[in-house]
Design a protein around this motif. Structure first.
Motif, mmCIF file in Angstrom:
data_model
loop_
_atom_site.group_PDB
_atom_site.id
_atom_site.type_symbol
_atom_site.label_atom_id
_atom_site.label_comp_id
_atom_site.label_asym_id
_atom_site.label_seq_id
_atom_site.Cartn_x
_atom_site.Cartn_y
_atom_site.Cartn_z
ATOM 1 N N ARG A 35 0.792 -1.233 0.000
ATOM 2 C CA ARG A 35 0.000 0.000 0.000
ATOM 3 C C ARG A 35 0.828 1.290 0.000
ATOM 4 O O ARG A 35 0.303 2.352 -0.355
ATOM 5 N N LEU A 36 2.081 1.191 0.417
ATOM 6 C CA LEU A 36 2.876 2.408 0.523
ATOM 7 C C LEU A 36 4.029 2.442 -0.463
ATOM 8 O O LEU A 36 4.153 3.383 -1.258
ATOM 9 N N ASP A 37 4.873 1.400 -0.429
ATOM 10 C CA ASP A 37 6.058 1.393 -1.284
ATOM 11 C C ASP A 37 6.562 -0.052 -1.395
ATOM 12 O O ASP A 37 6.915 -0.661 -0.383
ATOM 13 N N PRO A 38 6.604 -0.626 -2.605
ATOM 14 C CA PRO A 38 7.057 -2.017 -2.783
ATOM 15 C C PRO A 38 8.481 -2.247 -2.285
ATOM 16 O O PRO A 38 8.842 -3.374 -1.939
ATOM 17 N N ARG A 39 9.292 -1.200 -2.242
ATOM 18 C CA ARG A 39 10.676 -1.356 -1.796
ATOM 19 C C ARG A 39 10.781 -1.714 -0.319
ATOM 20 O O ARG A 39 11.806 -2.213 0.139
ATOM 21 N N ILE A 40 9.715 -1.469 0.434
ATOM 22 C CA ILE A 40 9.703 -1.857 1.849
ATOM 23 C C ILE A 40 9.788 -3.379 1.975
ATOM 24 O O ILE A 40 10.453 -3.912 2.882
ATOM 25 N N GLY A 41 9.146 -4.102 1.065
ATOM 26 C CA GLY A 41 9.193 -5.563 1.089
ATOM 27 C C GLY A 41 10.597 -6.084 0.847
ATOM 28 O O GLY A 41 11.044 -7.027 1.518
ATOM 29 N N ARG A 42 11.300 -5.493 -0.107
ATOM 30 C CA ARG A 42 12.688 -5.906 -0.386
ATOM 31 C C ARG A 42 13.571 -5.631 0.818
ATOM 32 O O ARG A 42 14.380 -6.474 1.231
ATOM 33 N N TRP A 43 13.407 -4.449 1.413
ATOM 34 C CA TRP A 43 14.194 -4.114 2.603
ATOM 35 C C TRP A 43 13.913 -5.077 3.746
ATOM 36 O O TRP A 43 14.837 -5.575 4.406
ATOM 37 N N SER A 44 12.628 -5.373 3.978
ATOM 38 C CA SER A 44 12.274 -6.212 5.121
ATOM 39 C C SER A 44 12.813 -7.628 4.968
ATOM 40 O O SER A 44 13.252 -8.241 5.947
ATOM 41 N N SER A 45 12.803 -8.175 3.751
ATOM 42 C CA SER A 45 13.310 -9.533 3.520
ATOM 43 C C SER A 45 14.791 -9.623 3.843
ATOM 44 O O SER A 45 15.244 -10.519 4.566
ATOM 45 N N TRP A 46 15.561 -8.663 3.329
ATOM 46 C CA TRP A 46 16.997 -8.674 3.587
ATOM 47 C C TRP A 46 17.307 -8.360 5.052
ATOM 48 O O TRP A 46 18.227 -8.945 5.634
ATOM 49 N N ALA A 47 16.532 -7.471 5.650
ATOM 50 C CA ALA A 47 16.761 -7.135 7.057
ATOM 51 C C ALA A 47 16.508 -8.346 7.953
ATOM 52 O O ALA A 47 17.278 -8.616 8.890
ATOM 53 N N LEU A 48 15.438 -9.089 7.662
ATOM 54 C CA LEU A 48 15.109 -10.260 8.474
ATOM 55 C C LEU A 48 16.158 -11.358 8.313
ATOM 56 O O LEU A 48 16.630 -11.930 9.302
ATOM 57 N N ILE A 49 16.535 -11.654 7.075
ATOM 58 C CA ILE A 49 17.536 -12.700 6.829
ATOM 59 C C ILE A 49 18.869 -12.336 7.467
ATOM 60 O O ILE A 49 19.488 -13.137 8.173
ATOM 61 N N ALA A 50 19.319 -11.101 7.222
ATOM 62 C CA ALA A 50 20.605 -10.670 7.777
ATOM 63 C C ALA A 50 20.567 -10.638 9.295
ATOM 64 O O ALA A 50 21.531 -11.036 9.965
ATOM 65 N N GLY A 51 19.446 -10.194 9.863
ATOM 66 C CA GLY A 51 19.334 -10.116 11.307
ATOM 67 C C GLY A 51 19.424 -11.477 11.973
ATOM 68 O O GLY A 51 20.147 -11.656 12.975
ATOM 69 N N LEU A 52 18.717 -12.464 11.434
ATOM 70 C CA LEU A 52 18.727 -13.805 12.038
ATOM 71 C C LEU A 52 20.102 -14.462 11.897
ATOM 72 O O LEU A 52 20.603 -15.086 12.848
ATOM 73 N N ILE A 53 20.711 -14.332 10.722
ATOM 74 C CA ILE A 53 22.016 -14.968 10.507
ATOM 75 C C ILE A 53 23.079 -14.347 11.398
ATOM 76 O O ILE A 53 23.864 -15.053 12.052
ATOM 77 N N THR A 54 23.126 -13.028 11.453
ATOM 78 C CA THR A 54 24.161 -12.382 12.262
ATOM 79 C C THR A 54 23.892 -12.532 13.758
ATOM 80 O O THR A 54 24.837 -12.577 14.553
ATOM 81 N N ALA A 55 22.626 -12.653 14.150
ATOM 82 C CA ALA A 55 22.330 -12.889 15.567
ATOM 83 C C ALA A 55 22.892 -14.230 16.003
ATOM 84 O O ALA A 55 23.463 -14.356 17.098
ATOM 85 N N ARG A 56 22.720 -15.246 15.166
ATOM 86 C CA ARG A 56 23.280 -16.569 15.486
ATOM 87 C C ARG A 56 24.799 -16.545 15.409
ATOM 88 O O ARG A 56 25.483 -17.086 16.289
ATOM 89 N N LEU A 57 25.336 -15.910 14.371
ATOM 90 C CA LEU A 57 26.785 -15.829 14.209
ATOM 91 C C LEU A 57 27.412 -15.098 15.397
ATOM 92 O O LEU A 57 28.453 -15.509 15.917
ATOM 93 N N GLY A 58 26.782 -14.019 15.835
ATOM 94 C CA GLY A 58 27.309 -13.272 16.977
ATOM 95 C C GLY A 58 27.336 -14.111 18.237
ATOM 96 O O GLY A 58 28.301 -14.067 19.011
ATOM 97 N N HIS A 59 26.281 -14.901 18.458
ATOM 98 C CA HIS A 59 26.245 -15.779 19.629
ATOM 99 C C HIS A 59 27.373 -16.807 19.571
ATOM 100 O O HIS A 59 28.022 -17.089 20.591
#
Length: 266
Positions: A35-59
């Motif tokens: 409804r607002l901007d399709p680029r939000i979906g692209r950002w959210s996908s990469w943010a979620l993937i990167a966040g989960l991977i680096t959270a585990r890697l950091g641990h």
């Protein structure tokens, strides 16, 4: 209590909070993307993937010595173990790289704010641990006779509720036995739930596991007393006999070490 039962599923409070927060993030970004901007979906996908991977890697990096001895556990994400400051750093990096417009920035801020709010609500609702005293029940000692948990007061106590038919119990038991044998500042009680002495002895002998304090809770009095769902459950009890914290589900070496440090500090 730090666990929630939803039908046949049992979630530790921290994990349920993370699931709800991630679910809220995905739902909000999907709506904003359409409804607002399709680029939000692209950002959210990469943010979620990167966040989960680096959270585990950091641990893993923060606990290098522990994982070096058992590198296969790097993939054992069901044990928990995520460093959220690392996740936050990666989300910021992804945002810097992908957020180029005002609309995308608004969507990112709104979705993160709602996700954090949802996580915090669930965390606050499930994080409280009542200072429940030890139960005054006599449990059969595998070595013979009856023993009350209150007999071990005066020293910090870790109570592991387990059964030999429970796969997570079997996975964590060798590590729990190793830590229990190496510590003399904490008493470990392994309280079996509803199994016969011969079944317990057969399992321990087959797996070559030596435990110093095995108690038989034939009527499952202990989990009813503490209102804990499922197995395994690990209870951390202070020198005054009052419950201080609970870990629901399979516990990792790092989580056990951290809980022991907090138990001794208190």
């Amino acid at each position: 209590m730090q666990a929630v039962s939803i039908g046949p599923l049992i979630f530790a409070g921290d994990r349920l909070a993370a699931i709800v927060g991630i679910g809220a993030f995905m739902a909000v970004t999907w709506v904003l993307s359409s409804r607002l901007d399709p680029r939000i979906g692209r950002w959210s996908s990469w943010a979620l993937i990167a966040g989960l991977i680096t959270a585990r890697l950091g641990h893993v990096i923060e606990n290098t010595a522990s994982f070096a001895a058992e590198p296969w556990r790097i993939l054992a994400v069901w044990q928990g173990g995520f460093s959220w400051p690392w996740a936050a750093a990666s989300v910021v990096a992804v945002s810097v790289a992908l957020v180029r417009t005002r609309r995308t920035a608004i969507g990112a801020v709104v979705s993160l704010a709602i996700a954090l709010f949802a996580w915090n609500v669930v965390w606050q609702l499930t994080n409280a641990t009542p200072s429940t005293p030890m139960p005054h029940v006599a449990l059969e000692n595998i070595k013979g006779g009856d023993t009350s948990m209150t007999a071990f007061m005066g020293k910090p106590v870790v109570v592991n509720l387990w059964a030999s038919w429970c796969p997570p119990c079997r996975r964590e038991m060798p590590m729990m036995a190793e830590v229990a044998a190496a510590r003399d500042d904490v008493t470990f009680l392994f309280v079996n739930q509803g199994e016969r002495r011969t079944t317990i002895e057969g399992y321990l002998n087959k797996e070559k596991i030596t435990l110093s304090n095995v108690l038989l809770d034939a009527r499952t009095d202990v989990p009813r007393h503490y209102a804990t769902p499922g197995l395994p459950v690990t209870l951390f009890i202070g020198t005054d006999g009052k419950l201080q914290s609970v870990h629901v589900g399979e516990i990792s070496r790092e989580a056990l070490s951290g809980a022991l440090s907090r138990l001794l500090a208190e």
